[in-house]
Design a protein around this motif. Structure first.
Motif, short mmCIF file in Angstrom:
data_model
loop_
_atom_site.label_atom_id
_atom_site.label_comp_id
_atom_site.label_asym_id
_atom_site.label_seq_id
_atom_site.Cartn_x
_atom_site.Cartn_y
_atom_site.Cartn_z
N TRP A 28 0.83 -1.20 0.00
CA TRP A 28 0.00 0.00 0.00
C TRP A 28 0.87 1.25 0.00
O TRP A 28 1.77 1.40 0.80
N VAL A 29 0.55 2.15 -0.92
CA VAL A 29 1.23 3.44 -0.97
C VAL A 29 0.56 4.40 0.02
O VAL A 29 1.21 5.12 0.75
N PHE A 30 -0.76 4.40 0.03
CA PHE A 30 -1.55 5.09 1.06
C PHE A 30 -2.90 4.40 1.11
O PHE A 30 -3.32 3.75 0.16
N ARG A 31 -3.59 4.54 2.22
CA ARG A 31 -4.93 3.96 2.34
C ARG A 31 -5.68 4.62 3.48
O ARG A 31 -5.12 5.36 4.29
N GLU A 32 -7.00 4.33 3.51
CA GLU A 32 -7.88 4.84 4.57
C GLU A 32 -7.86 6.37 4.67
O GLU A 32 -7.86 6.92 5.76
N VAL A 33 -7.82 7.05 3.53
CA VAL A 33 -7.86 8.51 3.53
C VAL A 33 -9.31 8.96 3.43
O VAL A 33 -10.01 8.63 2.47
N SER A 34 -9.77 9.70 4.41
CA SER A 34 -11.14 10.19 4.43
C SER A 34 -11.16 11.64 4.89
O SER A 34 -10.65 11.96 5.96
N PHE A 35 -11.72 12.51 4.07
CA PHE A 35 -11.86 13.92 4.45
C PHE A 35 -12.82 14.60 3.48
O PHE A 35 -13.17 14.05 2.45
N ARG A 36 -13.22 15.80 3.83
CA ARG A 36 -14.07 16.61 2.96
C ARG A 36 -13.55 18.04 2.99
O ARG A 36 -13.40 18.63 4.06
N ALA A 37 -13.26 18.58 1.81
CA ALA A 37 -12.78 19.95 1.69
C ALA A 37 -13.76 20.75 0.83
O ALA A 37 -14.11 20.32 -0.27
N GLU A 38 -14.18 21.89 1.33
CA GLU A 38 -15.10 22.73 0.59
C GLU A 38 -14.37 23.47 -0.53
O GLU A 38 -13.14 23.59 -0.51
N PRO A 39 -15.09 23.99 -1.52
CA PRO A 39 -14.45 24.78 -2.57
C PRO A 39 -13.68 25.95 -1.98
O PRO A 39 -14.14 26.63 -1.07
N GLY A 40 -12.47 26.17 -2.49
CA GLY A 40 -11.65 27.26 -1.99
C GLY A 40 -10.90 26.94 -0.71
O GLY A 40 -10.36 27.84 -0.08
N ALA A 41 -10.83 25.66 -0.34
CA ALA A 41 -10.13 25.27 0.89
C ALA A 41 -8.63 25.10 0.64
O ALA A 41 -8.20 24.86 -0.49
N LEU A 42 -7.85 25.23 1.71
CA LEU A 42 -6.42 24.94 1.67
C LEU A 42 -6.22 23.61 2.37
O LEU A 42 -6.42 23.48 3.58
N VAL A 43 -5.83 22.58 1.60
CA VAL A 43 -5.65 21.23 2.14
C VAL A 43 -4.16 20.91 2.13
O VAL A 43 -3.51 20.97 1.08
N ALA A 44 -3.60 20.60 3.29
CA ALA A 44 -2.18 20.30 3.42
C ALA A 44 -2.00 18.81 3.67
O ALA A 44 -2.52 18.26 4.64
N ILE A 45 -1.27 18.14 2.79
CA ILE A 45 -0.94 16.72 2.95
C ILE A 45 0.45 16.66 3.58
O ILE A 45 1.45 16.88 2.91
N GLU A 46 0.50 16.39 4.87
CA GLU A 46 1.77 16.43 5.58
C GLU A 46 2.22 15.03 5.99
O GLU A 46 1.43 14.09 6.01
N GLY A 47 3.49 14.93 6.32
CA GLY A 47 4.04 13.66 6.75
C GLY A 47 5.46 13.49 6.26
O GLY A 47 5.94 14.26 5.41
N PRO A 48 6.18 12.48 6.75
CA PRO A 48 7.56 12.24 6.32
C PRO A 48 7.62 11.83 4.86
O PRO A 48 6.66 11.31 4.30
N SER A 49 8.76 12.06 4.23
CA SER A 49 8.98 11.61 2.86
C SER A 49 8.88 10.10 2.78
O SER A 49 9.34 9.39 3.68
N GLY A 50 8.26 9.58 1.73
CA GLY A 50 8.12 8.15 1.55
C GLY A 50 6.85 7.56 2.10
O GLY A 50 6.67 6.34 2.12
N THR A 51 5.92 8.42 2.55
CA THR A 51 4.66 7.92 3.11
C THR A 51 3.47 8.12 2.17
O THR A 51 2.33 8.12 2.61
N GLY A 52 3.74 8.30 0.89
CA GLY A 52 2.65 8.36 -0.09
C GLY A 52 2.02 9.71 -0.30
O GLY A 52 0.96 9.82 -0.91
N ARG A 53 2.69 10.79 0.17
CA ARG A 53 2.09 12.12 0.05
C ARG A 53 1.88 12.53 -1.42
O ARG A 53 0.79 12.96 -1.80
N THR A 54 2.93 12.39 -2.22
CA THR A 54 2.84 12.81 -3.62
C THR A 54 1.86 11.93 -4.39
O THR A 54 1.11 12.42 -5.24
N CYS A 55 1.84 10.63 -4.11
CA CYS A 55 0.91 9.74 -4.80
C CYS A 55 -0.53 10.09 -4.46
O CYS A 55 -1.42 10.02 -5.32
#
Length: 298
Positions: free
Chosen positions: A27-54
């Motif tokens: 698994w590159v990433f899994r169990e991602v659940s969230f809701r962002a409204e239009p015009g939101a700033l969403v930050a995908i944080e975490g150490p390198s190699g944890t699937g952020r870019t994917c």
């Protein structure tokens, strides 16, 4: 008038429910659940190699997830990935759309405007006079450069400055300007705070906030998210078990099985602005690369 209204930037809502991507090595990433409204700033944080870019690429229709589902602007992934790509744009992503160090800033901007007109323009726009099309391209470039905060006059050789001579923050602003030429509803920025000083990081987050204020939804990969962003945290290692009694409503630890849609705890998490995701122990950088190769980079 209707055409002009359609071209104005307006954010796309982003929804994910049990979203996951698996490569040949785990698994590159899994169990991602969230809701962002239009015009939101969403930050995908975490150490390198944890699937952020994917995760960033999957949410913009550039990679195909195998678990759960997501929607961008009401378009379901992965079934409407092509449509999601049309309303989203990527800043520089290593190995996907890197800047050419041999080209100048002006050459990058002209090339992107030309490609935008050629592949995304309407038939009516293509039939306009060359002078009119050139003026529209210049207007788009000026608008994008201004929105990205890229001061061409401050560069060593102005627009003739080669990309290889740009500072990290200048290259980041250029990649954002290139993405904004298409007036996307969703802008994705990889490594938003990589190799930046504290002052430069503050500049970048201020820039991304200004874009959301104008209506564009922004997804940004980072090592540490600002407090006012909707934070999606990727974690290396086994997916943690859910606590028996959630004591902190700001954080949700992902479990090994997806929650039922509409679960109260998931709703509280989205409102609090933080979601943690677990990556399997076999997740590696190589697995992410394999998944990208399998699903395509378009």
């Amino acid at each position: 008038m209707g055409t002009e209204a359609e071209e104005q930037p307006h954010g796309a809502a982003v929804v994910a429910d049990g979203f996951g991507l698996k490569g040949p090595r785990g698994w590159v990433f899994r169990e991602v659940s969230f809701r962002a409204e239009p015009g939101a700033l969403v930050a995908i944080e975490g150490p390198s190699g944890t699937g952020r870019t994917c995760l960033l690429l999957a949410l913009t229709g550039r990679m195909k997830a195998q678990e759960g589902h997501a929607e961008v602007g009401g378009l379901p992934l992965p079934w409407k990935a092509a449509a999601v790509r049309r309303i989203s744009a990527l800043g520089q992503v290593p190995g996907v759309n890197e800047l050419d160090p041999a080209l100048t800033v002006a050459e990058h901007l002209r090339e992107r405007a030309l490609l935008q007109r050629r592949f995304d323009g309407s038939v009516r726009a293509l039939l306009r006079r060359p002078g009119t099309r050139a003026a529209e391209a210049r207007a788009r470039i000026e608008e994008a450069v201004a929105a990205a905060g890229l001061d061409l006059d401050a560069l060593p050789k102005g627009g003739r400055t080669s990309v290889r001579d740009l500072e990290r923050i200048e290259a980041l602003r250029l990649s954002i300007a290139l993405a904004l030429i298409g007036r996307p509803r969703l802008l994705a920025v990889d490594d938003a705070d990589l190799k930046l000083s504290d002052a430069a990081r503050a500049e970048v987050w201020a820039l991304l906030r200004s874009l959301t204020a104008s209506g564009t939804t922004v997804l940004a990969v980072c090592s540490e998210a600002p407090e006012d962003a909707l934070r999606i945290t990727t974690v290396a290692g086994e997916a943690p078990e859910a606590p028996e009694t959630p004591e902190a409503p700001e954080t949700h630890e992902a479990t090994g099985a997806p929650e039922a849609p509409g679960a109260p705890e998931a709703a509280e998490t989205a409102e609090a602005g933080r979601t943690d995701t677990g990556a399997a122990a076999s997740t590696t950088e190589e697995g992410a690369d394999d998944a990208l190769a399998e699903t395509g980079r378009s």
